[in-house]
Structure formats: structure tokens, C-alpha cells
Motif scaffolding. Sequence first.
Motif, PDB file in Angstrom:
ATOM      1  N   VAL A 118      34.153  34.268  33.721  1.00 46.76           N
ATOM      2  CA  VAL A 118      33.575  34.641  35.042  1.00 46.76           C
ATOM      3  C   VAL A 118      33.759  33.622  36.260  1.00 46.76           C
ATOM      4  O   VAL A 118      33.353  32.401  35.828  1.00 46.76           O
ATOM      5  CB  VAL A 118      32.096  34.962  35.128  1.00 46.76           C
ATOM      6  N   ASN A 119      34.627  33.924  37.276  1.00 44.68           N
ATOM      7  CA  ASN A 119      34.990  33.084  38.042  1.00 44.68           C
ATOM      8  C   ASN A 119      34.836  33.388  39.629  1.00 44.68           C
ATOM      9  O   ASN A 119      35.048  32.655  40.441  1.00 44.68           O
ATOM     10  CB  ASN A 119      36.517  32.714  37.929  1.00 44.68           C
ATOM     11  N   ILE A 120      33.966  34.458  39.901  1.00 48.05           N
ATOM     12  CA  ILE A 120      33.456  34.932  41.114  1.00 48.05           C
ATOM     13  C   ILE A 120      32.152  35.380  40.824  1.00 48.05           C
ATOM     14  O   ILE A 120      31.960  36.252  40.126  1.00 48.05           O
ATOM     15  CB  ILE A 120      34.652  35.839  41.710  1.00 48.05           C
ATOM     16  N   GLY A 140      28.451  31.976  36.274  1.00 46.24           N
ATOM     17  CA  GLY A 140      29.923  31.561  36.520  1.00 46.24           C
ATOM     18  C   GLY A 140      30.337  30.230  36.207  1.00 46.24           C
ATOM     19  O   GLY A 140      31.149  29.952  36.435  1.00 46.24           O
ATOM     20  N   LYS A 147      40.535  27.927  33.805  1.00 46.45           N
ATOM     21  CA  LYS A 147      39.411  28.261  34.815  1.00 46.45           C
ATOM     22  C   LYS A 147      39.127  27.162  35.482  1.00 46.45           C
ATOM     23  O   LYS A 147      38.281  26.392  35.043  1.00 46.45           O
ATOM     24  CB  LYS A 147      38.251  28.936  34.202  1.00 46.45           C
ATOM     25  N   LYS A 149      37.981  26.662  38.571  1.00 43.97           N
ATOM     26  CA  LYS A 149      36.975  26.604  39.575  1.00 43.97           C
ATOM     27  C   LYS A 149      36.171  28.159  39.326  1.00 43.97           C
ATOM     28  O   LYS A 149      36.707  28.992  38.937  1.00 43.97           O
ATOM     29  CB  LYS A 149      37.260  26.648  41.012  1.00 43.97           C
ATOM     30  N   THR A 150      34.861  28.130  40.226  1.00 37.32           N
ATOM     31  CA  THR A 150      34.277  29.330  40.302  1.00 37.32           C
ATOM     32  C   THR A 150      34.021  29.416  41.797  1.00 37.32           C
ATOM     33  O   THR A 150      33.619  28.436  42.583  1.00 37.32           O
ATOM     34  CB  THR A 150      32.963  29.515  39.573  1.00 37.32           C
TER      35      THR A 150
END
Length: 223
Positions: A118-120, A140, A147, A149-150
Amino acid sequence: MFCDNIDWEKIPLLSKQNLTIRDLNRRLFLPQRDEAALAEIISAAGEVGKPRIIVFSPSISHAEKFADILSASGIPAKNISGVKRLDRQAALMEFSSGRIQALTAVDLLNEGIDVPDVNIIAFMRATHSRRIFVQQLGRGLRLAPDKPKTIVLDFVSDLRRISEVVSMNEEAKRSDPAPEAIYIKDGFVTFSDQKAETLAKEWIADVADLDANDSSKLVFPGI
């Protein structure tokens, strides 16, 4: 923070029904705000490359509608609130496997889901509990390969919520952070308009000794 085209002259009439602030948040549907939020989510999806999105909605009906408009915009999505358990489990499996890119929900994703990709995270539901906010944010914050960043998008036009985020940001910038905080020299929150942060800080100072909560009744002078 988006401006809402609400006809505020109608709100005092609604207050005769003894609506709380929570009731009002659940009953207001603002298509223009949803469209603006959708545009920001699409932009963020393009930035991360392989979007894995969780949207926290204010109501089941909103979660259903927003999943539909995400799907219609090219981001396959499903709502998991207010559905049968088997349908929810199927949607979670599709999300975990990458067959769909987004989930919408009210509270069901606060805990019990482990999808590190999950990134957003998109907040469209007001909550004034730091515990719930951190639980939802935590969906996130798991580390995963590829990945970096979120992206967290907060579409809740509520000064209390914005002020809570500002307070968390100030805690992060302190060289001697609280036990549950992580030191981040430059903070982790940015405002496209600096006036919003200034307003939030002024609001914090003005109500520092007040216990505001969303169960307060809406009261209008002369009504």
C-alpha cells in the motif's frame, strides 16, 4: 483543504433535527469535492507507478460511490464496507494479489489487513481520535521492496483534523520527541498554501483549553 460549495443558509434548518457534527458529515454529499479528490488520487497514482490505494470514506454509500468512480477512471477498485463477509474476503484477496488497485471502506481497514505494498492513503472521513488516525495511517507504513514512500492525501476540511496533523508534525521536528514520535528534522507535512498551516496553529492556540468533539450539537443563535 478544499472549499465546499455548501449553502450554509440551509444548515440552521437542518439543526432543528438535532443533528450532530458527525451526522452532518455523513449527510453531506459534495460531488465537486469528490471530483477534486479523484484528480489528486489519479495524480498520486501516476507518481508511484504501481498504485495500491486505500480510501477511508465517511459512509458506506460514499465508499460504494467512490469505488465506482475510481474504477470508471481506470483504477480498479472495490468497496468492502457493508458487504457480505465472503465478498469482503474476495475483494481483500484481489487487492493483495494486485488484481484491483484500490479499496474503499469506512472503518474496516483500521486493523487486520497486512498489505505492505500500500503506497497511497486517502482520508475522506473525519476522525478526531489520534489512535484511529494512526491506525488508518499505519495501513500504508509497512516497508516493502520497490516502495520508496507512501503518499498520504487528507481531504478532510476540518480545522480540528488539520490542527491534529500540524501538532504531530511539530512533535516530529522536536529534537527530543515524545516516546511514540520519530524525529524528522524538517517534519513530514507540507501545505500547498502556507496560510493553512498558520491558520491551524492560530486555531490550536485559541482552543488549547477547550475539549472539542464531534458529538457537540449544532446550535445557532436565534434558532
